[in-house]
Design a protein around this motif. Structure first.
Motif, PDB file in Angstrom:
ATOM      1  N   TYR A   1       0.823  -1.206   0.000  1.00  0.00           N
ATOM      2  CA  TYR A   1       0.000   0.000   0.000  1.00  0.00           C
ATOM      3  C   TYR A   1       0.859   1.258   0.000  1.00  0.00           C
ATOM      4  O   TYR A   1       0.473   2.281  -0.564  1.00  0.00           O
ATOM      5  N   ARG A   2       2.027   1.162   0.609  1.00  0.00           N
ATOM      6  CA  ARG A   2       2.929   2.318   0.671  1.00  0.00           C
ATOM      7  C   ARG A   2       3.692   2.505  -0.641  1.00  0.00           C
ATOM      8  O   ARG A   2       3.752   3.608  -1.191  1.00  0.00           O
ATOM      9  N   ASP A   3       4.295   1.433  -1.146  1.00  0.00           N
ATOM     10  CA  ASP A   3       5.207   1.523  -2.290  1.00  0.00           C
ATOM     11  C   ASP A   3       4.592   1.079  -3.611  1.00  0.00           C
ATOM     12  O   ASP A   3       5.124   1.389  -4.674  1.00  0.00           O
TER      13      ASP A   3
ATOM     14  N   ILE B   1      -7.358  -0.147  -2.191  1.00  0.00           N
ATOM     15  CA  ILE B   1      -6.695   0.666  -3.213  1.00  0.00           C
ATOM     16  C   ILE B   1      -5.205   0.337  -3.194  1.00  0.00           C
ATOM     17  O   ILE B   1      -4.503   0.621  -2.219  1.00  0.00           O
ATOM     18  N   LEU B   2      -4.729  -0.246  -4.289  1.00  0.00           N
ATOM     19  CA  LEU B   2      -3.335  -0.677  -4.379  1.00  0.00           C
ATOM     20  C   LEU B   2      -2.618   0.088  -5.489  1.00  0.00           C
ATOM     21  O   LEU B   2      -2.932  -0.089  -6.673  1.00  0.00           O
ATOM     22  N   PRO B   3      -1.657   0.950  -5.145  1.00  0.00           N
ATOM     23  CA  PRO B   3      -0.875   1.605  -6.194  1.00  0.00           C
ATOM     24  C   PRO B   3      -0.054   0.578  -6.971  1.00  0.00           C
ATOM     25  O   PRO B   3       0.338  -0.460  -6.438  1.00  0.00           O
TER      26      PRO B   3
ATOM     27  N   PRO C   1       3.615   5.758  -6.604  1.00  0.00           N
ATOM     28  CA  PRO C   1       2.266   5.983  -6.067  1.00  0.00           C
ATOM     29  C   PRO C   1       1.960   7.473  -6.022  1.00  0.00           C
ATOM     30  O   PRO C   1       2.763   8.268  -5.512  1.00  0.00           O
ATOM     31  N   GLY C   2       0.811   7.843  -6.581  1.00  0.00           N
ATOM     32  CA  GLY C   2       0.512   9.258  -6.762  1.00  0.00           C
ATOM     33  C   GLY C   2      -0.593   9.781  -5.875  1.00  0.00           C
ATOM     34  O   GLY C   2      -1.186   9.051  -5.073  1.00  0.00           O
ATOM     35  N   PRO C   3      -0.928  11.068  -6.031  1.00  0.00           N
ATOM     36  CA  PRO C   3      -1.901  11.712  -5.146  1.00  0.00           C
ATOM     37  C   PRO C   3      -3.322  11.174  -5.281  1.00  0.00           C
ATOM     38  O   PRO C   3      -4.083  11.201  -4.311  1.00  0.00           O
ATOM     39  N   VAL C   4      -3.704  10.691  -6.461  1.00  0.00           N
ATOM     40  CA  VAL C   4      -5.063  10.168  -6.613  1.00  0.00           C
ATOM     41  C   VAL C   4      -5.223   8.893  -5.794  1.00  0.00           C
ATOM     42  O   VAL C   4      -6.196   8.732  -5.037  1.00  0.00           O
TER      43      VAL C   4
END
Length: 271
Positions: A117-119, A237-239, A250-253
């Motif tokens: 989720y972070r990276d 939600i997984l970047p 991973p972006g702002p959206v």
């Protein structure tokens, strides 16, 4: 626990049309304690699928009671609701009066890696292509053989998901999640009127992002996106960190939607 037509058991008839023909639907619901934040969306999608497949829709209140009973004692659970057309005479013809089979099963929520989720996660670009069938497009029907074949394409534990396209090279989804791309600052998700599953998490994100576009998304455009992320009713939600050699940050959206997801009542794995 597994309930079949409300009774604790784990067997259905060998003549069940769900087994013979994939004739049915399913929902995969994340249960947090005795709450399921996306439950109304699951029930709306199930009712829509039942209408399109001409299946009798179970009473949502009954399904909720069975979901809670199946998940009893679990702090978090993944509840799968499977609905088939039941048994009938041999052959493809639908029974004149179907007696649906209802299976409600709960499983412990799998551990989710906070670093994902972070990276973000890595995706494999699948060679398997999804066939077009508008009559079934969007539905979470029981035939998932395309996804089974696609998932068999990789065994690298560093790759968490696969990216699926249709036969014309348009992106459809991940193997078990929907996909969003931020292109020139505008979020977009593939149209699912020819194939693919219209996820309930995708529907939640579309309501949260009213400027998001639902449109064809060619693979080359998707890979050039400034931001990619997946949506899943179980995983949230997984970047996306990479698709093959294409790398993303991973972006702002995605970050805003992770906060939205937590506000719905889901635990914040990325914390």
């Amino acid at each position: 626990m597994i309930l079949v037509d409300g009774q604790p058991q784990d067997r259905v008839s060998a003549q069940d049309r769900g087994l013979l023909y994939g004739d049915g639907l399913f929902e995969t619901v994340r249960l947090v304690g005795r709450a399921a934040p996306l439950w109304p969306r699951h029930m709306r999608r199930l009712a829509h699928g039942c209408e399109r497949l001409r299946l009798p829709m179970p009473d949502p209140a009954l399904l909720w009671r069975e979901a809670l009973a199946a998940g009893e004692g679990m702090a978090q659970a993944v509840v799968r609701i499977t609905l088939t057309r039941g048994t009938g005479a041999r052959g493809y013809a639908m029974p004149a009066t179907p007696h649906a089979t209802r299976v409600v099963a709960a499983f412990p929520m799998p551990a989710l890696d906070a670093s994902a989720y972070r990276d973000g996660i890595r995706l494999h670009l699948c060679a398997t292509r999804l066939a077009e069938q508008p009559a079934l497009a969007g539905l979470k029907h029981l035939n998932r053989l395309e996804q089974v074949l696609a998932r068999a394409e990789w065994d690298d534990p560093a790759v968490a998901e696969g990216l699926l396209c249709d036969a014309r090279g348009r992106v459809v989804s991940a193997v078990s999640a929907n996909l969003f791309a931020v292109v020139d600052g505008v979020p977009a998700t593939p149209a699912l009127d020819r194939c693919g599953v219209a996820g309930v998490a995708r529907a939640e994100v579309l309501d949260a992002l009213p400027r998001a576009q639902v449109r064809d998304l060619p693979l080359d455009e998707c890979l050039r996106a400034g931001e990619l992320f997946l949506t899943s009713s179980v995983r949230g939600i997984l970047p996306v960190q990479a698709v093959g050699d294409n790398v993303y940050v991973p972006g702002p959206v995605a970050r805003a939607l992770q906060a939205h997801w937590a506000a719905l009542g889901f635990p914040t794995e990325q914390a």
